[in-house]
Design an enzyme around this catalytic site. Sequence first.
Site, PDB file in Angstrom:
ATOM      1  N   TYR A 106      -5.901  52.402  22.419  1.00 51.35           N
ATOM      2  CA  TYR A 106      -6.299  53.738  22.006  1.00 51.35           C
ATOM      3  C   TYR A 106      -7.660  53.657  21.335  1.00 51.35           C
ATOM      4  O   TYR A 106      -8.503  52.858  21.728  1.00 51.35           O
ATOM      5  CB  TYR A 106      -5.219  54.398  21.132  1.00 51.35           C
ATOM      6  CG  TYR A 106      -5.372  55.896  21.167  1.00 51.35           C
ATOM      7  CD1 TYR A 106      -5.240  56.578  22.377  1.00 51.35           C
ATOM      8  CD2 TYR A 106      -5.700  56.622  20.043  1.00 51.35           C
ATOM      9  CE1 TYR A 106      -5.431  57.945  22.451  1.00 51.35           C
ATOM     10  CE2 TYR A 106      -5.886  57.995  20.105  1.00 51.35           C
ATOM     11  CZ  TYR A 106      -5.767  58.643  21.307  1.00 51.35           C
ATOM     12  OH  TYR A 106      -5.979  59.995  21.379  1.00 51.35           O
ATOM     13  N   ARG A 136     -12.464  68.141  26.050  1.00 49.01           N
ATOM     14  CA  ARG A 136     -13.036  67.679  24.786  1.00 49.01           C
ATOM     15  C   ARG A 136     -12.399  66.340  24.431  1.00 49.01           C
ATOM     16  O   ARG A 136     -11.551  66.253  23.568  1.00 49.01           O
ATOM     17  CB  ARG A 136     -12.789  68.703  23.660  1.00 49.01           C
ATOM     18  CG  ARG A 136     -13.601  68.422  22.393  1.00 49.01           C
ATOM     19  CD  ARG A 136     -12.974  69.072  21.178  1.00 49.01           C
ATOM     20  NE  ARG A 136     -11.641  68.600  20.908  1.00 49.01           N
ATOM     21  CZ  ARG A 136     -11.357  67.479  20.240  1.00 49.01           C
ATOM     22  NH1 ARG A 136     -12.318  66.699  19.800  1.00 49.01           N
ATOM     23  NH2 ARG A 136     -10.096  67.129  20.039  1.00 49.01           N
ATOM     24  N   LYS A 148      -1.951  57.914  24.389  1.00 52.76           N
ATOM     25  CA  LYS A 148      -1.077  58.565  23.410  1.00 52.76           C
ATOM     26  C   LYS A 148       0.383  58.190  23.656  1.00 52.76           C
ATOM     27  O   LYS A 148       1.143  57.905  22.717  1.00 52.76           O
ATOM     28  CB  LYS A 148      -1.237  60.078  23.483  1.00 52.76           C
ATOM     29  CG  LYS A 148      -2.516  60.606  22.874  1.00 52.76           C
ATOM     30  CD  LYS A 148      -2.401  60.744  21.366  1.00 52.76           C
ATOM     31  CE  LYS A 148      -3.634  61.387  20.769  1.00 52.76           C
ATOM     32  NZ  LYS A 148      -3.558  61.584  19.323  1.00 52.76           N
ATOM     33  N   GLU A 172      -3.393  68.030  24.160  1.00 57.96           N
ATOM     34  CA  GLU A 172      -4.295  66.995  23.652  1.00 57.96           C
ATOM     35  C   GLU A 172      -5.701  67.171  24.208  1.00 57.96           C
ATOM     36  O   GLU A 172      -5.896  67.311  25.421  1.00 57.96           O
ATOM     37  CB  GLU A 172      -3.761  65.612  24.052  1.00 57.96           C
ATOM     38  CG  GLU A 172      -4.476  64.450  23.416  1.00 57.96           C
ATOM     39  CD  GLU A 172      -4.243  64.358  21.921  1.00 57.96           C
ATOM     40  OE1 GLU A 172      -5.156  63.886  21.214  1.00 57.96           O
ATOM     41  OE2 GLU A 172      -3.155  64.748  21.465  1.00 57.96           O
ATOM     42  N   ASP A 173      -6.678  67.168  23.311  1.00 58.85           N
ATOM     43  CA  ASP A 173      -8.092  67.155  23.676  1.00 58.85           C
ATOM     44  C   ASP A 173      -8.501  68.319  24.584  1.00 58.85           C
ATOM     45  O   ASP A 173      -9.243  68.146  25.558  1.00 58.85           O
ATOM     46  CB  ASP A 173      -8.483  65.808  24.299  1.00 58.85           C
ATOM     47  CG  ASP A 173      -8.626  64.718  23.232  1.00 58.85           C
ATOM     48  OD1 ASP A 173      -8.339  64.998  22.054  1.00 58.85           O
ATOM     49  OD2 ASP A 173      -9.019  63.596  23.571  1.00 58.85           O
ATOM     50  N   ASP A 220      -1.890  68.124  18.806  1.00 62.76           N
ATOM     51  CA  ASP A 220      -2.091  67.022  17.875  1.00 62.76           C
ATOM     52  C   ASP A 220      -3.456  67.088  17.204  1.00 62.76           C
ATOM     53  O   ASP A 220      -3.604  66.723  16.033  1.00 62.76           O
ATOM     54  CB  ASP A 220      -1.927  65.681  18.599  1.00 62.76           C
ATOM     55  CG  ASP A 220      -1.986  64.502  17.651  1.00 62.76           C
ATOM     56  OD1 ASP A 220      -1.273  64.532  16.635  1.00 62.76           O
ATOM     57  OD2 ASP A 220      -2.755  63.566  17.917  1.00 62.76           O
ATOM     58  N   ASP A 221      -4.479  67.572  17.918  1.00 61.43           N
ATOM     59  CA  ASP A 221      -5.826  67.637  17.344  1.00 61.43           C
ATOM     60  C   ASP A 221      -5.894  68.615  16.187  1.00 61.43           C
ATOM     61  O   ASP A 221      -6.695  68.443  15.267  1.00 61.43           O
ATOM     62  CB  ASP A 221      -6.830  68.043  18.430  1.00 61.43           C
ATOM     63  CG  ASP A 221      -6.810  67.095  19.609  1.00 61.43           C
ATOM     64  OD1 ASP A 221      -7.052  65.904  19.407  1.00 61.43           O
ATOM     65  OD2 ASP A 221      -6.521  67.551  20.728  1.00 61.43           O
ATOM     66  N   ASN A 274     -14.615  60.191  16.471  1.00 61.00           N
ATOM     67  CA  ASN A 274     -14.400  59.070  17.387  1.00 61.00           C
ATOM     68  C   ASN A 274     -15.204  59.265  18.663  1.00 61.00           C
ATOM     69  O   ASN A 274     -15.501  60.409  19.033  1.00 61.00           O
ATOM     70  CB  ASN A 274     -12.906  58.978  17.756  1.00 61.00           C
ATOM     71  CG  ASN A 274     -12.108  58.188  16.749  1.00 61.00           C
ATOM     72  OD1 ASN A 274     -12.519  57.117  16.329  1.00 61.00           O
ATOM     73  ND2 ASN A 274     -10.962  58.729  16.350  1.00 61.00           N
ATOM     74  N   ASN A 303      -6.066  57.657  11.491  1.00 60.32           N
ATOM     75  CA  ASN A 303      -5.667  57.768  12.890  1.00 60.32           C
ATOM     76  C   ASN A 303      -4.407  58.626  12.993  1.00 60.32           C
ATOM     77  O   ASN A 303      -3.464  58.443  12.223  1.00 60.32           O
ATOM     78  CB  ASN A 303      -5.407  56.363  13.461  1.00 60.32           C
ATOM     79  CG  ASN A 303      -5.357  56.345  14.973  1.00 60.32           C
ATOM     80  OD1 ASN A 303      -4.662  57.139  15.583  1.00 60.32           O
ATOM     81  ND2 ASN A 303      -6.093  55.427  15.568  1.00 60.32           N
TER      82      ASN A 303
END
Length: 543
Positions: A94, A147, A165, A236-237, A259-260, A399, A443
């Site tokens: 990750y 993203r 993930k 996610e993202d 999660d973001d 990140n 994290n």
Amino acid sequence: MSGSLTGAALLRDATANRGTAFSEAERDALGLRGLLPPAVETPERQVARVIDNLKRQASDLDRYCWLMALRERSELLFQRALLDHLAELLPLVYTPTVGQACQQFGRIFQAPRGLYVTARDRGRVRELLRRWPAGPVRAIVVTDGSRILGLGDLGANGMGIPIGKLDLYSACGGIAPGSCLPVMLDVGTDNATLRDDPFYLGLRQPRLQDDDYDALLEEFVSAVQECFPGVLLQFEDFSNRHAFALLARYRERLCCFNDDIQGTGAMGLAAVNSALRITGGKLTGQRLLFVGAGEAALGIATMVKAAMVAQGLSLEQARERCWLLDTQGLLVAGRPGLPAHKQPHAQPRAPLADLEQAISVLQPTVLIGASGMGQLFSQPVLHALARHCERPVVFALSNPTAKAECSAQQAYEWTEGRAIFAAGSPFAPVELAGRTLVPGQANNAYIFPGVGLGLLASGATRVSDAMFFAAAAALAAQVKDADLASGRIFPGQDRLREVALAVAVAVATTAWRDGLATQPRPDDPELAILASMYRPGYPACAA
């Protein structure tokens, strides 16, 4: 273990292949004699060979590729190595290495993993989901690649994120890999460089927009509910343009979270509370300045303000202690063109466009970077912060590593060793004035695996804000005095599985308390959840 597979077919099945760990009796019974070297090895010896091979690779990206190839040969050995060397291998599977892997995804591609649902699949998404051979599917991580970390639109290359993930769901959260499904929603990419890359594996077209995008998402979510009832869906993202709207649209319809936004929010709140154990201050007495106003910053700001309200402040008082600065300056009321998801965080005051000026005027005690802009926390910026704050808290969360707002060395040196520092990427300990300062890695792996495990253990029908508050409290409680003494405000990553269990118990307990669970509460939730956690098909691994 192996079902009806025998002989070479068994060795080619990554989910059942134990390679040289098959015993003499198993080799005879399963038709493996002669197909393996004669040595019968322990799992420990196999893992030692994995680590030895990784050390021989020239770069972290090479190590990533080697691990992905290992998983295609033996999921069991891959998972056992990851579990036994979690702190060492986490940065490879990750962040930060997964960012580089996503950038090079088309070039390093070896074998398909997960499910690709594209803009061309409108009207047949259910058919695609029903084709998935493994199961039963209990956890899905989905992205549209818009993203990826701090790297922006990577299109179909973003598939590396759901894969990574879910590796952590298994290694940390104990959710069996066969129950995990990574999904790429390939709606095109606006990254022209990718579309012109001969090795790009995604659709070479601009991204779907507006009604067409919403229709595909609706068809996907409806198909997920029909094909995998009771599944956990993690967004996610996704870009800011869609992330907040998707969460609002679907969070009351199925068990899902972003999660973001929510995971990062819980992680950030836990980190601030752990830092306050060093400074001795109270959350309600802090002033926070967020640099960046995307999902991570807004997620943490929302959680922190809610926690301040729970501790006695009014919402207005809490808002006055949390400021956000984006590329156009401070979020202030009346600023033209302010997006809807930022408006609740805008405050009535004169604009401030410069970070150093904002620090001088607002005098924050906590500086949180989630900007995606490397080296934004310059020496003058950190000097300005340290001038008014004896123990400044500095989080450089962006990140991968190149996007971090500052390094650990810079944060410590430019504040004369007074900063309490954490970053989204790992940084080595820093020697300064005879002291060893150990930075924490902020994290989300400390949060989402345990959240997922708790949701599945309780059979939660929805994911509530209260669950993330419980997760944040559970994470903060796992930080030991010895961690704080070295300056580290997170547990060691070798304890991620232990942390996930604590978070899972807190989340599941909240689901049972609030009537959101479909599974009966066991007499001993911790023992029951621990017993349910996946371990690779070798002798039992400690939690």
